[in-house]
Scaffold this motif. Structure first.
Motif, PDB file in Angstrom:
ATOM      1  N   ASN A 220       0.817  -1.217   0.000  1.00 57.10           N
ATOM      2  CA  ASN A 220       0.000   0.000   0.000  1.00 57.10           C
ATOM      3  C   ASN A 220       0.849   1.264   0.000  1.00 57.10           C
ATOM      4  O   ASN A 220       0.464   2.277  -0.589  1.00 57.10           O
ATOM      5  CB  ASN A 220      -0.948   0.001   1.201  1.00 57.10           C
ATOM      6  N   THR A 221       2.007   1.197   0.642  1.00 57.66           N
ATOM      7  CA  THR A 221       2.911   2.351   0.650  1.00 57.66           C
ATOM      8  C   THR A 221       3.366   2.687  -0.765  1.00 57.66           C
ATOM      9  O   THR A 221       3.428   3.863  -1.152  1.00 57.66           O
ATOM     10  CB  THR A 221       4.139   2.080   1.542  1.00 57.66           C
ATOM     11  N   VAL A 222       3.667   1.671  -1.555  1.00 53.53           N
ATOM     12  CA  VAL A 222       4.087   1.893  -2.945  1.00 53.53           C
ATOM     13  C   VAL A 222       2.955   2.532  -3.738  1.00 53.53           C
ATOM     14  O   VAL A 222       3.159   3.513  -4.456  1.00 53.53           O
ATOM     15  CB  VAL A 222       4.536   0.567  -3.602  1.00 53.53           C
ATOM     16  N   LEU A 223       1.748   1.996  -3.595  1.00 52.33           N
ATOM     17  CA  LEU A 223       0.601   2.551  -4.320  1.00 52.33           C
ATOM     18  C   LEU A 223       0.308   3.987  -3.869  1.00 52.33           C
ATOM     19  O   LEU A 223      -0.001   4.860  -4.692  1.00 52.33           O
ATOM     20  CB  LEU A 223      -0.633   1.673  -4.128  1.00 52.33           C
ATOM     21  N   ASN A 224       0.412   4.238  -2.567  1.00 48.17           N
ATOM     22  CA  ASN A 224       0.202   5.597  -2.053  1.00 48.17           C
ATOM     23  C   ASN A 224       1.267   6.557  -2.581  1.00 48.17           C
ATOM     24  O   ASN A 224       0.972   7.720  -2.884  1.00 48.17           O
ATOM     25  CB  ASN A 224       0.215   5.598  -0.528  1.00 48.17           C
ATOM     26  N   SER A 225       2.495   6.070  -2.693  1.00 50.46           N
ATOM     27  CA  SER A 225       3.583   6.905  -3.216  1.00 50.46           C
ATOM     28  C   SER A 225       3.322   7.278  -4.674  1.00 50.46           C
ATOM     29  O   SER A 225       3.565   8.419  -5.084  1.00 50.46           O
ATOM     30  CB  SER A 225       4.927   6.172  -3.083  1.00 50.46           C
ATOM     31  N   ILE A 226       2.829   6.320  -5.444  1.00 49.85           N
ATOM     32  CA  ILE A 226       2.485   6.610  -6.843  1.00 49.85           C
ATOM     33  C   ILE A 226       1.420   7.697  -6.912  1.00 49.85           C
ATOM     34  O   ILE A 226       1.490   8.611  -7.730  1.00 49.85           O
ATOM     35  CB  ILE A 226       2.017   5.320  -7.556  1.00 49.85           C
ATOM     36  N   GLU A 227       0.419   7.595  -6.018  1.00 56.38           N
ATOM     37  CA  GLU A 227      -0.653   8.598  -5.975  1.00 56.38           C
ATOM     38  C   GLU A 227      -0.116   9.988  -5.682  1.00 56.38           C
ATOM     39  O   GLU A 227      -0.688  10.995  -6.120  1.00 56.38           O
ATOM     40  CB  GLU A 227      -1.676   8.213  -4.907  1.00 56.38           C
ATOM     41  N   CYS A 228       0.984  10.059  -4.945  1.00 56.27           N
ATOM     42  CA  CYS A 228       1.534  11.351  -4.520  1.00 56.27           C
ATOM     43  C   CYS A 228       2.418  12.018  -5.578  1.00 56.27           C
ATOM     44  O   CYS A 228       2.927  13.117  -5.349  1.00 56.27           O
ATOM     45  CB  CYS A 228       2.347  11.179  -3.233  1.00 56.27           C
ATOM     46  N   LEU A 229       2.611  11.372  -6.710  1.00 59.12           N
ATOM     47  CA  LEU A 229       3.502  11.894  -7.745  1.00 59.12           C
ATOM     48  C   LEU A 229       2.774  12.816  -8.726  1.00 59.12           C
ATOM     49  O   LEU A 229       1.608  12.594  -9.069  1.00 59.12           O
ATOM     50  CB  LEU A 229       4.132  10.753  -8.530  1.00 59.12           C
ATOM     51  N   ASN A 230       3.477  13.833  -9.179  1.00 62.19           N
ATOM     52  CA  ASN A 230       3.030  14.644 -10.300  1.00 62.19           C
ATOM     53  C   ASN A 230       3.159  13.833 -11.588  1.00 62.19           C
ATOM     54  O   ASN A 230       3.895  12.838 -11.625  1.00 62.19           O
ATOM     55  CB  ASN A 230       3.901  15.899 -10.430  1.00 62.19           C
ATOM     56  N   PRO A 231       2.491  14.253 -12.664  1.00 65.27           N
ATOM     57  CA  PRO A 231       2.734  13.612 -13.964  1.00 65.27           C
ATOM     58  C   PRO A 231       4.219  13.638 -14.314  1.00 65.27           C
ATOM     59  O   PRO A 231       4.889  14.655 -14.104  1.00 65.27           O
ATOM     60  CB  PRO A 231       1.919  14.471 -14.931  1.00 65.27           C
ATOM     61  N   LYS A 232       4.740  12.527 -14.780  1.00 61.62           N
ATOM     62  CA  LYS A 232       6.157  12.328 -15.099  1.00 61.62           C
ATOM     63  C   LYS A 232       7.033  12.204 -13.851  1.00 61.62           C
ATOM     64  O   LYS A 232       8.256  12.092 -13.949  1.00 61.62           O
ATOM     65  CB  LYS A 232       6.704  13.439 -16.003  1.00 61.62           C
ATOM     66  N   GLY A 233       6.401  12.227 -12.686  1.00 62.97           N
ATOM     67  CA  GLY A 233       7.155  12.020 -11.446  1.00 62.97           C
ATOM     68  C   GLY A 233       7.633  10.589 -11.340  1.00 62.97           C
ATOM     69  O   GLY A 233       6.991   9.666 -11.847  1.00 62.97           O
ATOM     70  N   ARG A 234       8.751  10.381 -10.668  1.00 61.63           N
ATOM     71  CA  ARG A 234       9.372   9.053 -10.578  1.00 61.63           C
ATOM     72  C   ARG A 234       9.400   8.540  -9.137  1.00 61.63           C
ATOM     73  O   ARG A 234       9.644   9.294  -8.192  1.00 61.63           O
ATOM     74  CB  ARG A 234      10.809   9.111 -11.105  1.00 61.63           C
TER      75      ARG A 234
END
Length: 308
Positions: A220-234
């Motif tokens: 869930n931490t990985v999925l939450n981190s993805i949610e927190c990214l801007n477009p093109k964020g890594r």
């Protein structure tokens, strides 16, 4: 004691983050600030680095090492809470997140923390010294079956049942207080094989993972981190054993929008939506030179995800 830290796959992480000069970046496992320092060097005063760690000593060292940078915020917390952390900072999205999972070299070397199977120290193993659960409690209160399951699952130790049984036999006479006592118990049932390292290595890893709850929230931490990214964020994640890597890989596949429909349907019915792309179809491994210079890197794998 000096907080020694050699950042694993530093150049690969910096390249993977694809750092923008005015971007906002999160080092979710700041540790000795090895990665953080290099990220901070690459962003302007308009940019921001948010350093997170659940070890107060690590935060203190990082503050000192990054004292010349004005664009850094230090957060004493767990990276599992990344959504709440960014919300409290009133930062909706960021341009990159780095997670270097596992125990730091300093924590292993600081013998009184109880992470190491060398020496005679208290059975502690807490990354956050303010949490309640310790290795001593796990070893002395968990039932035999649960101990065996933890040692097998988190340590991938084939002698898990024998170790758990011997622990329970030993503690009927007295509580197990020291790391050296636990090592002695393990050595009684696990044969030493030169190419497999110390007999206690896998069990200590398993107990540490249980104490610090390192695996359960990771997906869930990985999925939450993805949610927190801007477009093109890594999102760059370094793992050190198979359980971590499997959780990260599974979350990346979910984030990329894997269709779960039965084969043969004319079109997708499950509604899978892609949040981004997996940059690393296979994980990046450290170079042979790095593995020679930094033994901690030997089991490391780097996976990278880009938000769309």
């Amino acid at each position: 004691m000096e907080f020694k830290h050699i950042p694993v796959m530093l150049e690969e992480c910096l390249e993977g983050l694809n750092i923008k000069k005015d971007g906002i970046y999160v080092d979710g496992t700041m540790g000795g600030a090895g990665h953080s320092i290099e990220i901070a060097k690459r962003i302007s005063n308009k940019g921001l680095l948010i350093g997170i760690d659940r070890d107060e000593e690590a935060i203190s060292v990082a503050r000192e090492r990054l004292s010349k940078f004005e664009n850094v915020k230090f957060i004493y917390d767990n990276h599992d809470n990344i959504k709440e952390i960014l919300s409290n900072l009133e930062i909706p999205k960021v341009d990159g997140i780095l997670l270097d999972l596992g125990v730091s070299s300093y924590q292993l070397d600081e013998r009184n923390r109880g992470f190491s199977y060398l020496g005679e120290n208290e059975l502690d193993m807490r990354m956050d010294k303010n949490q309640v659960l310790t290795a001593k409690e796990v070893i002395n209160t968990y039932k035999e079956q649960k101990l065996a399951e933890i040692i097998f699952e988190y340590g991938e130790e084939k002698f898990s049942r024998a170790i758990a049984k011997r622990i329970c036999e030993y503690r009927r006479e007295k509580n197990i207080e020291k790391t050296s006592e636990l090592v002695k118990i393990i050595e009684e049932v696990v044969p030493y094989k030169k190419n497999e390292g110390h007999p206690a290595k896998r069990t200590f890893q398993a107990i540490r993972i249980e104490v610090n709850n390192e695996i359960e929230p990771l997906y869930n931490t990985v999925l939450n981190s993805i949610e927190c990214l801007n477009p093109k964020g890594r999102l760059c994640i370094i793992t050190f054993h198979s359980l971590e890597d499997r959780a990260v890989k599974k979350a990346f596949i979910e984030g990329a929008g894997k269709c779960t429909c039965p084969p043969g349907l004319p079109y997708c019915m499950c509604g899978a939506k892609s949040k981004g792309n997996i940059i690393t179809k296979k994980p990046i491994l450290p170079t042979e030179k790095e593995m020679i210079n930094n033994s901690r890197s030997k089991s490391a794998k780097l996976r990278i995800f880009e938000k769309i």
